[in-house]
Design a protein around this motif. Structure first.
Motif, PDB file in Angstrom:
ATOM      1  N   UNK A 278       0.881   3.451   3.245  1.00 22.72           N
ATOM      2  CA  UNK A 278       0.991   3.761   1.632  1.00 22.72           C
ATOM      3  C   UNK A 278       1.497   4.809   1.409  1.00 22.72           C
ATOM      4  N   UNK A 279       1.565   5.153   0.059  1.00 23.46           N
ATOM      5  CA  UNK A 279       2.322   6.237  -0.327  1.00 23.46           C
ATOM      6  C   UNK A 279       1.546   7.233  -0.994  1.00 23.46           C
ATOM      7  N   UNK A 280       1.674   8.419  -1.032  1.00 23.45           N
ATOM      8  CA  UNK A 280       0.882   9.498  -1.546  1.00 23.45           C
ATOM      9  C   UNK A 280       0.858   9.641  -3.118  1.00 23.45           C
ATOM     10  N   UNK A 281       0.035   9.449  -3.879  1.00 18.83           N
ATOM     11  CA  UNK A 281       0.103   9.435  -5.188  1.00 18.83           C
ATOM     12  C   UNK A 281       0.293  10.859  -6.048  1.00 18.83           C
ATOM     13  N   UNK A 282       0.616  11.984  -4.931  1.00 18.82           N
ATOM     14  CA  UNK A 282       0.985  13.208  -5.546  1.00 18.82           C
ATOM     15  C   UNK A 282       2.022  13.514  -5.160  1.00 18.82           C
ATOM     16  N   UNK A 283       2.772  13.332  -3.996  1.00 20.81           N
ATOM     17  CA  UNK A 283       4.184  13.684  -3.604  1.00 20.81           C
ATOM     18  C   UNK A 283       5.093  12.705  -3.231  1.00 20.81           C
ATOM     19  N   UNK A 284       4.330  11.296  -3.281  1.00 18.61           N
ATOM     20  CA  UNK A 284       5.592  10.307  -3.039  1.00 18.61           C
ATOM     21  C   UNK A 284       5.745  10.333  -1.745  1.00 18.61           C
ATOM     22  N   UNK A 285       5.121  10.920  -0.686  1.00 21.66           N
ATOM     23  CA  UNK A 285       5.435  10.690   0.790  1.00 21.66           C
ATOM     24  C   UNK A 285       4.605   9.784   1.406  1.00 21.66           C
ATOM     25  N   UNK A 286       5.076   8.926   2.259  1.00 27.87           N
ATOM     26  CA  UNK A 286       4.417   7.839   3.233  1.00 27.87           C
ATOM     27  C   UNK A 286       3.197   8.576   3.874  1.00 27.87           C
ATOM     28  N   UNK A 287       2.239   8.075   3.780  1.00 27.88           N
ATOM     29  CA  UNK A 287       0.855   8.305   4.609  1.00 27.88           C
ATOM     30  C   UNK A 287       0.211   7.115   4.991  1.00 27.88           C
ATOM     31  N   UNK A 288      -1.290   7.345   5.395  1.00 24.97           N
ATOM     32  CA  UNK A 288      -1.881   6.204   5.708  1.00 24.97           C
ATOM     33  C   UNK A 288      -3.169   6.031   5.059  1.00 24.97           C
ATOM     34  N   UNK A 289      -3.606   4.843   4.591  1.00 26.55           N
ATOM     35  CA  UNK A 289      -4.689   4.754   4.067  1.00 26.55           C
ATOM     36  C   UNK A 289      -5.803   3.787   4.904  1.00 26.55           C
ATOM     37  N   UNK A 290      -7.045   4.296   4.910  1.00 18.71           N
ATOM     38  CA  UNK A 290      -7.936   3.663   5.886  1.00 18.71           C
ATOM     39  C   UNK A 290      -9.045   2.929   4.701  1.00 18.71           C
ATOM     40  N   UNK A 291      -9.343   1.549   5.546  1.00 22.35           N
ATOM     41  CA  UNK A 291     -10.378   0.863   4.433  1.00 22.35           C
ATOM     42  C   UNK A 291     -11.089  -0.039   5.350  1.00 22.35           C
ATOM     43  N   UNK A 292     -12.399  -0.209   4.834  1.00 17.68           N
ATOM     44  CA  UNK A 292     -13.346  -0.977   5.530  1.00 17.68           C
ATOM     45  C   UNK A 292     -14.350  -1.758   4.514  1.00 17.68           C
ATOM     46  N   UNK A 293     -14.812  -2.710   4.790  1.00 21.75           N
ATOM     47  CA  UNK A 293     -15.750  -3.501   4.111  1.00 21.75           C
ATOM     48  C   UNK A 293     -17.047  -3.277   4.552  1.00 21.75           C
ATOM     49  N   UNK A 294     -17.984  -3.383   3.616  1.00 23.13           N
ATOM     50  CA  UNK A 294     -19.365  -3.104   4.191  1.00 23.13           C
ATOM     51  C   UNK A 294     -20.292  -3.793   3.104  1.00 23.13           C
ATOM     52  N   UNK A 295     -21.708  -4.172   3.620  1.00 27.51           N
ATOM     53  CA  UNK A 295     -22.398  -4.552   2.709  1.00 27.51           C
ATOM     54  C   UNK A 295     -23.836  -3.802   2.523  1.00 27.51           C
ATOM     55  N   UNK A 296     -23.827  -3.188   1.457  1.00 32.09           N
ATOM     56  CA  UNK A 296     -24.824  -2.330   1.115  1.00 32.09           C
ATOM     57  C   UNK A 296     -26.291  -3.005   1.039  1.00 32.09           C
ATOM     58  N   UNK A 297     -27.426  -2.851   1.751  1.00 28.42           N
ATOM     59  CA  UNK A 297     -28.609  -3.646   1.900  1.00 28.42           C
ATOM     60  C   UNK A 297     -29.229  -3.874   0.240  1.00 28.42           C
ATOM     61  N   UNK A 298     -29.557  -4.882  -0.225  1.00 29.39           N
ATOM     62  CA  UNK A 298     -30.010  -5.067  -1.569  1.00 29.39           C
ATOM     63  C   UNK A 298     -28.938  -4.936  -2.625  1.00 29.39           C
ATOM     64  N   UNK A 299     -27.861  -4.607  -2.283  1.00 28.36           N
ATOM     65  CA  UNK A 299     -26.646  -4.309  -3.212  1.00 28.36           C
ATOM     66  C   UNK A 299     -25.754  -5.438  -3.297  1.00 28.36           C
ATOM     67  N   UNK A 300     -24.598  -5.180  -2.707  1.00 28.17           N
ATOM     68  CA  UNK A 300     -23.404  -6.183  -2.566  1.00 28.17           C
ATOM     69  C   UNK A 300     -22.565  -5.659  -1.583  1.00 28.17           C
ATOM     70  N   UNK A 301     -21.271  -6.532  -1.340  1.00 27.14           N
ATOM     71  CA  UNK A 301     -20.342  -6.008  -0.713  1.00 27.14           C
ATOM     72  C   UNK A 301     -19.564  -5.060  -1.274  1.00 27.14           C
ATOM     73  N   UNK A 302     -18.982  -3.849  -0.657  1.00 30.62           N
ATOM     74  CA  UNK A 302     -18.091  -3.075  -1.429  1.00 30.62           C
ATOM     75  C   UNK A 302     -17.085  -2.924  -0.376  1.00 30.62           C
ATOM     76  N   UNK A 303     -15.705  -2.325  -1.014  1.00 34.45           N
ATOM     77  CA  UNK A 303     -14.598  -2.007  -0.288  1.00 34.45           C
ATOM     78  C   UNK A 303     -14.590  -0.311  -0.317  1.00 34.45           C
TER      79      UNK A 303
END
Length: 484
Positions: A278-303
């Motif tokens: 991805x791209x840094x929103x502050x300096x516009x240099x290339x960087x990495x974004x980490x993502x995972x999906x999880x399901x919070x009990x009694x709530x819903x799926x969140x990213x």
């Protein structure tokens, strides 16, 4: 042009903060723009109680008597822009004494008069609604004699407009006062604080690319996908309040602290993390974004997404709702009795309102933005936000009765954490994206936690942009893919 008089920059500070008398005043020699002789500018860095740091400057020329003052913000630009709407009724002169902090990026509008003060017309200032209107009328009046010689018709029209402006400043006309600041550093006083002000509404919004560039952020050219998506969203529908049609995909919370990760990672495993460039929103240099999906009990799926830039150190964490927009709203309430209840996990979306009936506290949706915290942390955030937003609360200009009222409310708010008596926390979210964790394994066994679903009203759907949302084309495409 008549300048705003100021004798000493210290006197301005003392009028809003009687306890801040130890800050040093810096004095420099400056050029007077009226007579081009040297005058004196005094600078003072101070903290407006329960608002934020500001830099006050006052210029005085001993040769021609020119005087002016200015307010600049020494703190950071806020994450979102803010827009204040105040409705003034005819004959309500007292309400015109509301204190106003206008930053150098703010715009003031009065729709009834088709009147607008752009950021460059009035620099940052500390005044009242009445003072801003009178200053505007005085500045319009300043060159009237010259206008009458050159363009009498225009001068006459301006004279008529000045009369209308003065009628508003005198409280003889009803009007709407709008203060719009992309930087989020402007402020209009709520004289009824900490109670809700029926005439005042505050809206927080995401800045556009043009506003980001205006504030000095590095903004690259829009991608083709962004242009096409924006055109599709804007072709059939106008704005619908502070949330808009993309509310279901908006972030529930944003945070840079370890508290965010600690609260969410209880529900997931680290090996599920995905990484993409991805791209840094502050300096516009290339960087990495980490993502995972999880399901919070009694709530819903969140990213959950997190980005870190090695070049400038910028860090950002974000939690988004997964799945479809819920068909119903949700009201979640919990009775807080002991320290275990204070430690319950809380996810508050930016569309949720917060109510604590025991102290008559009601915060409208968007007031605190999104938050991933605990019950105790939410109360602390509310206390800090009220102290920051309701500036001038302990200033010398405040009446003693109002000061005692606010001090009593703040004491009652802090007292909630001592658990001397049970109290109730209610979160009402029209998009059902808020959550309070149960205190036991089975939510049915938690007698203190109540979850109530309800049908959204037409007005709520209109504010969320759902009334005009048409998904028939997408549904047809989805069904054709599945059938094939």
């Amino acid at each position: 042009m008549e300048a705003t008089p100021i004798l000493d920059v210290r006197s301005v500070v003392e009028s809003i903060d009687g306890n801040n008398n130890s800050s040093p005043v810096y004095q420099v020699e400056s050029l007077c723009m009226r007579c081009y002789e040297n005058g004196t500018t005094r600078f003072l860095l101070t903290l407006i109680p329960h608002f934020r740091k500001i830099l006050l400057s006052a210029f005085e020329c001993p040769h021609c008597g020119e005087r002016n003052n200015e307010v600049q913000f020494a703190g950071e630009i806020q994450p979102r822009g803010s827009r204040y709407h105040v409705e003034f009724s005819s004959g309500d002169q007292k309400m015109l004494n509301r204190q106003v902090v206008k930053s150098e990026t703010a715009t003031i509008k009065i729709p009834q008069l088709e009147f607008e003060i752009p950021p460059e017309a009035q620099r940052g200032s500390l005044s009242t609604v009445e003072g801003i209107l009178l200053r505007a009328s005085n500045e319009l009046q300043a060159l009237q004699e010259e206008r009458k010689k050159v363009d009498p018709q225009t001068a006459e029209a301006i004279d008529q407009f000045i009369l209308k402006l003065k009628e508003c400043a005198a409280g003889n006309s009803s009007f709407t006062f709008i203060l719009d600041d992309p930087a989020g550093n402007s402020f209009v006083e709520n004289p009824f604080a900490p109670s809700q002000d029926p005439a005042l509404s505050i809206e927080f919004y995401e800045r556009t690319r043009e506003q980001q560039a205006l504030l000095g952020y590095l903004v690259g050219p829009p991608q083709a996908s962004e242009v096409s998506t924006g055109a599709a969203l804007n072709s059939n529908a106008g704005p619908h309040g502070s949330v808009g049609a993309v509310a279901g995909r908006r972030a529930i919370a944003q945070s840079n602290s370890a508290e965010f990760a600690e609260a969410i990672c209880r529900y997931t495993a680290p090996e599920e993390v995905m990484t993409f460039p991805s791209t840094c929103g502050a300096c516009a240099v290339s960087c990495e974004t980490r993502m995972f999906v999880t399901n919070i009990p009694y709530f819903q799926e969140v990213i959950i997404m997190a980005s870190t830039c090695d070049a400038c150190g910028y860090r950002n964490s974000e939690l988004k709702a997964g799945g479809a927009i819920p068909t119903k709203g949700k009201k979640v309430s919990v009775i807080v009795k002991d320290i275990r209840d204070l430690g319950r996990d809380v996810i508050k979306s930016d569309t949720a309102s917060v109510i604590i009936p025991e102290i008559d506290l009601e915060l409208e949706s968007g007031t605190l933005g999104g938050a991933v915290t605990t019950v105790e942390g939410l109360v602390t955030k509310i206390s800090e936000a009220l102290e920051r937003v309701h500036g001038f609360t302990f200033g010398d200009s405040l009446e003693e009765g109002e000061k005692e009222k606010w001090q009593d409310f703040r004491a009652r708010l802090v007292k909630l954490l001592s658990l001397e008596e049970p109290w109730t926390l209610i979160m009402d979210d029209a998009l059902a994206n808020s959550f309070i964790a149960p205190a036991c394994d089975d939510i049915k066994d938690d007698q203190q936690l109540t979850i109530e679903e309800y049908e959204r009203s037409w007005e709520q759907n209109e504010e969320l942009g759902l009334n005009d949302m048409d998904t028939s084309s997408a549904d047809a495409t989805y069904n054709s893919i599945n059938s094939s």
